[in-house]
Each structure stands twice: as structure tokens, then as C-alpha cells.
Write a protein that holds these residues in place. Sequence first.
Motif, PDB file in Angstrom:
ATOM      1  N   CYS A   1      43.910  46.018  34.477  1.00 16.26           N
ATOM      2  CA  CYS A   1      43.626  45.093  35.894  1.00 16.26           C
ATOM      3  C   CYS A   1      44.917  45.992  36.787  1.00 16.26           C
ATOM      4  O   CYS A   1      45.445  46.808  36.329  1.00 16.26           O
ATOM      5  CB  CYS A   1      44.341  43.649  35.775  1.00 16.26           C
ATOM      6  SG  CYS A   1      45.996  43.275  35.331  1.00 16.26           S
TER       7      CYS A   1
ATOM      8  N   ASP B   1      47.219  41.811  39.832  1.00 14.77           N
ATOM      9  CA  ASP B   1      46.028  40.618  39.238  1.00 14.77           C
ATOM     10  C   ASP B   1      46.738  40.509  37.531  1.00 14.77           C
ATOM     11  O   ASP B   1      45.972  39.682  37.084  1.00 14.77           O
ATOM     12  CB  ASP B   1      44.857  41.249  39.190  1.00 14.77           C
ATOM     13  CG  ASP B   1      44.211  41.299  40.541  1.00 14.77           C
ATOM     14  OD1 ASP B   1      44.634  40.440  41.301  1.00 14.77           O
ATOM     15  OD2 ASP B   1      43.373  42.229  40.844  1.00 14.77           O
TER      16      ASP B   1
ATOM     17  N   LYS C   1      40.663  36.289  37.636  1.00 14.12           N
ATOM     18  CA  LYS C   1      39.933  36.943  38.631  1.00 14.12           C
ATOM     19  C   LYS C   1      40.705  38.588  38.407  1.00 14.12           C
ATOM     20  O   LYS C   1      41.934  38.767  38.544  1.00 14.12           O
ATOM     21  CB  LYS C   1      39.895  36.612  39.879  1.00 14.12           C
ATOM     22  CG  LYS C   1      39.345  37.128  40.947  1.00 14.12           C
ATOM     23  CD  LYS C   1      39.201  36.750  42.578  1.00 14.12           C
ATOM     24  CE  LYS C   1      38.585  37.682  43.215  1.00 14.12           C
ATOM     25  NZ  LYS C   1      38.622  37.028  44.857  1.00 14.12           N
ATOM     26  N   GLY C   2      40.008  39.535  38.381  1.00 10.73           N
ATOM     27  CA  GLY C   2      40.503  40.933  38.588  1.00 10.73           C
ATOM     28  C   GLY C   2      40.731  41.530  37.270  1.00 10.73           C
ATOM     29  O   GLY C   2      41.352  42.490  37.109  1.00 10.73           O
TER      30      GLY C   2
END
Length: 255
Positions: free
Chosen positions: A136, A140, A167-168
Motif C-alpha cells: 500500500c 494507507d 481501503k488502498g
Amino acid sequence: MAIEITARERKTQGTGPARRMRRVGRVPGVVYGGDKSPVNLELDQKDLYLNLRNEKFHASILTLDIGGAKEQVLLRSVSMHPFRPQVQHIDFQRVSKDRKIHMKVPLHFVNAEKSPGVKEQGGVVNHVLNELDIVCFPDDLPEFVEVDLGGLAVGKSLHVRELSLPKGVELSLHKDEDPVVATVVVPALITEEEEAAQAAAAVAAADVPTTEQAAAPKEGEAPAEGAAGKPGEKAAPKAGAEKAPAEKADKKDKK
């Protein structure tokens, strides 16, 4: 809240200076990566050891203060003394916000007690993995990845690709790789009757005499064939052994 580490640039190198540094409570280290050259560091042993006991320190973006100049870094390697609570050496890597990083983050397991396998079927959770490889951007990077075990039954397994990632965050896996994270199993139980039976069998096996430890004959009984007597005693002659001398004497008399 970001963790900040204070260090100063180390001018000396080699085994001798590093050993002297550790004697006075300092730890040699290095920071590398990015668009800058590596810098040798000197850090405080006590503060560093306390930070290493914090799980967040191992999977977070850290702020490294080197003489007032601050950089964003990741912990990459730690060498500990074989038996003392002493850090021997530590490595940090610089990070850039526009470049993805590869990290291992811890797994936090939740709702195990609510799962059917534990609550209704008497199973126990077996943690196969305790950390996860992810990729990532620095912003993140999660402190941990949560693993929900609420729907796991006995004999069922939860795999890495079934996890809900922040997320990410992406998994660092090969194409067909999907390792098991956790499973619920029924513990093997041994009843008191089984334990008693195993103990009795062990005692009975120990009482059986071997060939070399054959039981001695009772009074009035002849010893087993081939068995030796007491020390100093001659072995009993075999049947027919006494007849041979008598037959020779008879032949001499006839002549």
C-alpha cells in the motif's frame, strides 16, 4: 499518533566502536532508502527497547529525528542480543508518499467466542497466521488487519483472500496462493478410563520378563533346557550321556 524516535548521526564505524557504544547504553543503527545516502545512527538503548515492545512500532510510519531534521521511516530490521534484553543494531528505511511499500502487519482476531464452532460445537480456534503481507501507499498503511471469526464452524477454515482489507491495501500473494488464516478444531480429550487403561498397559508390559531375565525355577522343579544353574554348579548331563562309558567297558570285558 505518530511515534517519534530521536537519534544522532554516528561518526565512527566498526566492531570496536559499536561495542563501546553498547556499553554506555547506546545502539548503532542506519537509515537508508529514498533519494538520500545512508546515514549511520546512534540511538538510546532504553527508549528504543521500550518502543520495540509496542506492536504499533513495528507496522507504522515512524518519525525519525536526526539532529532536528525529521524523516518518515519504517522499521526494517532489529538484531537482539542472544539472551540479554539488549538491542544490538537497528535499520530504518525512508518512505515516500508517492511510492508503495511492502509491509507485514499484525492480525487482530475478533468474535471467536460468538462463532458456531466455539459457542455451539465446543471447538477451539487455531491461529495459523498472526501477520499479513500487504502492499500500500504510506498514508494507507493500517496498524493491523481485523479478522472476524464470527461465522466459523468446526472443520471450516478462513483463508487470506476472504479477509476484508482497508481501503488502498492489497495482498502480497502469488497468483494461486491463498493460505489459511484460522480454523476451528475440536480438542482431543482423553478420559480418565483411557488414562487408567494406558497406565495399566504400561505396567503390564514392564512386568513381562525378557529371554535374558527369565524367571528362576521354583524349588523342586528342573530348570528349563539350556538354562544355566547357579554360579559354580555344573550343567546337568543330557539324556544318554552316561550310557556311552558303560558300553565301552562291556566291550573290553568280552575281549
